[in-house]
Motif scaffolding. Structure first.
Motif, PDB file in Angstrom:
ATOM      1  N   LEU A  34       0.741  -1.423  -0.285  1.00 15.89           N
ATOM      2  CA  LEU A  34       0.417   0.200  -0.078  1.00 15.89           C
ATOM      3  C   LEU A  34       1.155   1.138   0.286  1.00 15.89           C
ATOM      4  N   ALA A  35       2.137   0.926   0.640  1.00 24.70           N
ATOM      5  CA  ALA A  35       2.955   2.498   0.181  1.00 24.70           C
ATOM      6  C   ALA A  35       3.368   2.732  -0.640  1.00 24.70           C
ATOM      7  N   ARG A  36       3.459   1.852  -1.805  1.00 21.42           N
ATOM      8  CA  ARG A  36       3.967   1.646  -2.715  1.00 21.42           C
ATOM      9  C   ARG A  36       5.769   1.915  -2.673  1.00 21.42           C
ATOM     10  N   PRO A  37       6.355   0.755  -2.309  1.00 15.51           N
ATOM     11  CA  PRO A  37       8.092   1.811  -2.502  1.00 15.51           C
ATOM     12  C   PRO A  37       8.779   1.440  -3.586  1.00 15.51           C
ATOM     13  N   ALA A  75       6.111  10.947   3.627  1.00 14.49           N
ATOM     14  CA  ALA A  75       5.109  11.663   3.307  1.00 14.49           C
ATOM     15  C   ALA A  75       4.714  10.659   2.121  1.00 14.49           C
ATOM     16  N   ALA A  76       4.938  10.804   0.830  1.00 13.25           N
ATOM     17  CA  ALA A  76       3.800   9.778  -0.396  1.00 13.25           C
ATOM     18  C   ALA A  76       3.359   8.587   0.452  1.00 13.25           C
ATOM     19  N   SER A  77       3.627   7.760   0.977  1.00 11.18           N
ATOM     20  CA  SER A  77       3.142   6.995   2.118  1.00 11.18           C
ATOM     21  C   SER A  77       1.863   7.109   2.814  1.00 11.18           C
ATOM     22  N   ALA A  78       1.795   8.260   3.237  1.00 13.04           N
ATOM     23  CA  ALA A  78       0.811   8.803   4.207  1.00 13.04           C
ATOM     24  C   ALA A  78       0.290   8.796   2.830  1.00 13.04           C
ATOM     25  N   ILE A  79       0.294   9.817   1.497  1.00 18.65           N
ATOM     26  CA  ILE A  79      -1.209  10.192   0.862  1.00 18.65           C
ATOM     27  C   ILE A  79      -1.889   8.182   0.327  1.00 18.65           C
ATOM     28  N   TYR A  80      -0.753   7.642  -0.060  1.00 18.57           N
ATOM     29  CA  TYR A  80      -1.025   6.550  -0.844  1.00 18.57           C
ATOM     30  C   TYR A  80      -2.438   5.858   0.142  1.00 18.57           C
ATOM     31  N   TYR A  81      -1.875   5.822   1.601  1.00 20.94           N
ATOM     32  CA  TYR A  81      -3.053   5.144   2.293  1.00 20.94           C
ATOM     33  C   TYR A  81      -4.374   5.955   2.538  1.00 20.94           C
ATOM     34  N   PHE A  86      -9.619   6.136   0.875  1.00 20.79           N
ATOM     35  CA  PHE A  86     -10.959   7.265  -0.399  1.00 20.79           C
ATOM     36  C   PHE A  86     -11.450   6.339  -1.018  1.00 20.79           C
ATOM     37  N   ASP A  87     -10.845   5.737  -1.940  1.00 21.69           N
ATOM     38  CA  ASP A  87     -11.241   5.563  -3.555  1.00 21.69           C
ATOM     39  C   ASP A  87     -11.536   4.246  -3.233  1.00 21.69           C
ATOM     40  N   ALA A 112      -6.454   1.985   7.566  1.00 23.91           N
ATOM     41  CA  ALA A 112      -5.372   2.945   6.855  1.00 23.91           C
ATOM     42  C   ALA A 112      -5.736   4.225   7.046  1.00 23.91           C
ATOM     43  N   TRP A 113      -6.250   4.734   7.519  1.00 22.03           N
ATOM     44  CA  TRP A 113      -7.396   6.332   7.813  1.00 22.03           C
ATOM     45  C   TRP A 113      -6.924   6.499   8.950  1.00 22.03           C
ATOM     46  N   VAL A 114      -5.932   5.475   9.753  1.00 24.63           N
ATOM     47  CA  VAL A 114      -5.441   5.719  11.332  1.00 24.63           C
ATOM     48  C   VAL A 114      -3.743   6.387  10.793  1.00 24.63           C
ATOM     49  N   LEU A 115      -3.714   4.784   9.771  1.00 25.50           N
ATOM     50  CA  LEU A 115      -2.009   5.293   9.821  1.00 25.50           C
ATOM     51  C   LEU A 115      -1.753   6.444   8.460  1.00 25.50           C
ATOM     52  N   GLY A 116      -2.645   6.603   8.156  1.00 29.09           N
ATOM     53  CA  GLY A 116      -2.681   7.668   6.725  1.00 29.09           C
ATOM     54  C   GLY A 116      -1.751   8.830   7.566  1.00 29.09           C
TER      55      GLY A 116
END
Length: 315
Positions: A34-37, A75-81, A86-87, A112-116
């Protein structure tokens, strides 16, 4: 188009249509995916400003670059979460996105809503503690604007292109801000329009490849015509070459060293021209795959980097 480019383009298109690999490792594996490494490679842009200033060889500057690289990964991983949470309903109805960690049920939506947000706050806090307030401001703007992009901006014509391009620009800027390096106006313009070229080219490729079905995959594409996106990426690549040229020929008087930075314009321009072939063919939907799999682009990229380094260090 040459046989080699056709083969690379066909391979990229086939891989884009290949079914997703199953998620391994349970919840932990889902959180990592989910973090899209794979997308973290974009964060090497944080080293651009220190390199352009000829100070990447200073340990204090390099250390700040390493800090901000890791911070932007968080930060990027937070956005992906947040984006995938949301989607989630739309992803579950999509033939490929339904295999994403949240849509497939591997990662709970609430988690995901918590970790993001937690990851976003961690990134901002670390940038303040390890770097400076200016860096924290840029990271904070990146997180906030891209969360707004996920909720709203991605459905607003033109703003969606600007928001995605701004992510690349923030990366290019933040390395200099973290190391207290003044940013050249030509550097900022090149980074900004170069980012817009990549984003508009990606969207154009999606429309060329998928035609009328493109809007079902990415709703924002319903707001654009293929001719408009062609205009945007052609305009942006032209400005990118122009601003880079202005930087390359901006040499202090009395500098008798061989003008490597001027010569670097040659491979720089040909990299853009080579990449534009994929954009025009509609196979640049995944820029990182195109760049890494085309041997000519890789070779030209190394030639450009060598000349660029020789130029900024006045060798």
């Amino acid at each position: 188009m040459s046989t080699e480019i056709e083969a690379t383009a066909q391979q990229t298109a086939v891989e884009a249509e290949a079914p997703p690999q199953p998620i391994r490792g349970g919840l932990l594996g889902g959180l990592v995916k989910l973090a899209r490494p794979k997308q973290w490679v974009k964060n090497v842009l944080v080293f651009a400003a220190p390199l352009a200033a000829g100070r990447i060889d200073e340990w204090a500057v390099l250390r700040q670059g390493l800090y901000i690289f890791a911070i932007f990964c968080i930060a990027a991983s937070a956005i992906y979460y947040v984006n995938d949470a949301f989607d989630v309903e739309a992803d579950r109805a999509h033939p490929k996105k339904k295999y994403r960690p949240i849509a497939s049920g591997v990662v709970p939506v609430k988690l995901a809503w918590v970790l993001g947000p937690i990851l976003g706050l961690i990134a901002i806090g670390l940038s303040f503690l390890l770097c400076n307030p200016g860096t924290a401001l840029i990271v904070g703007l990146y997180v906030v604007l891209h969360v707004l992009y996920s909720f709203w901006f991605k459905h607003v014509q033109v703003l969606d292109l600007m928001m995605v391009a701004s992510g690349f620009l923030f990366r290019a800027m933040v390395g200099g801000v973290a190391a207290d390096i003044p940013l050249s106006r030509w550097f900022l313009l090149t980074a900004g329009f170069g980012s817009l070229f990549m984003v508009a080219g990606k969207r154009y490729s999606e429309m060329v490849l998928m035609g009328e079905e493109a809007a079902k995959t990415r709703a924002s594409l319903a707001n654009y015509s293929i001719t408009y996106l062609r205009f945007v990426w052609q305009m942006s690549v032209a400005v990118t070459v122009l601003t880079y040229s202005l930087w390359a020929f901006d040499i202090p008087k009395g500098d008798a060293t061989l003008a490597w930075q001027q010569l670097s314009l040659v491979p720089f321009g040909f990299v853009l021209l080579r990449y534009a072939v994929y954009v025009d063919e509609g196979t640049a939907g995944a820029p990182e795959d195109v760049v890494l799999k085309d041997k000519v682009i890789v070779g030209l990229g190394f030639a450009w980097l060598l000349m660029f380094v020789l130029g900024v260090f006045h060798v």
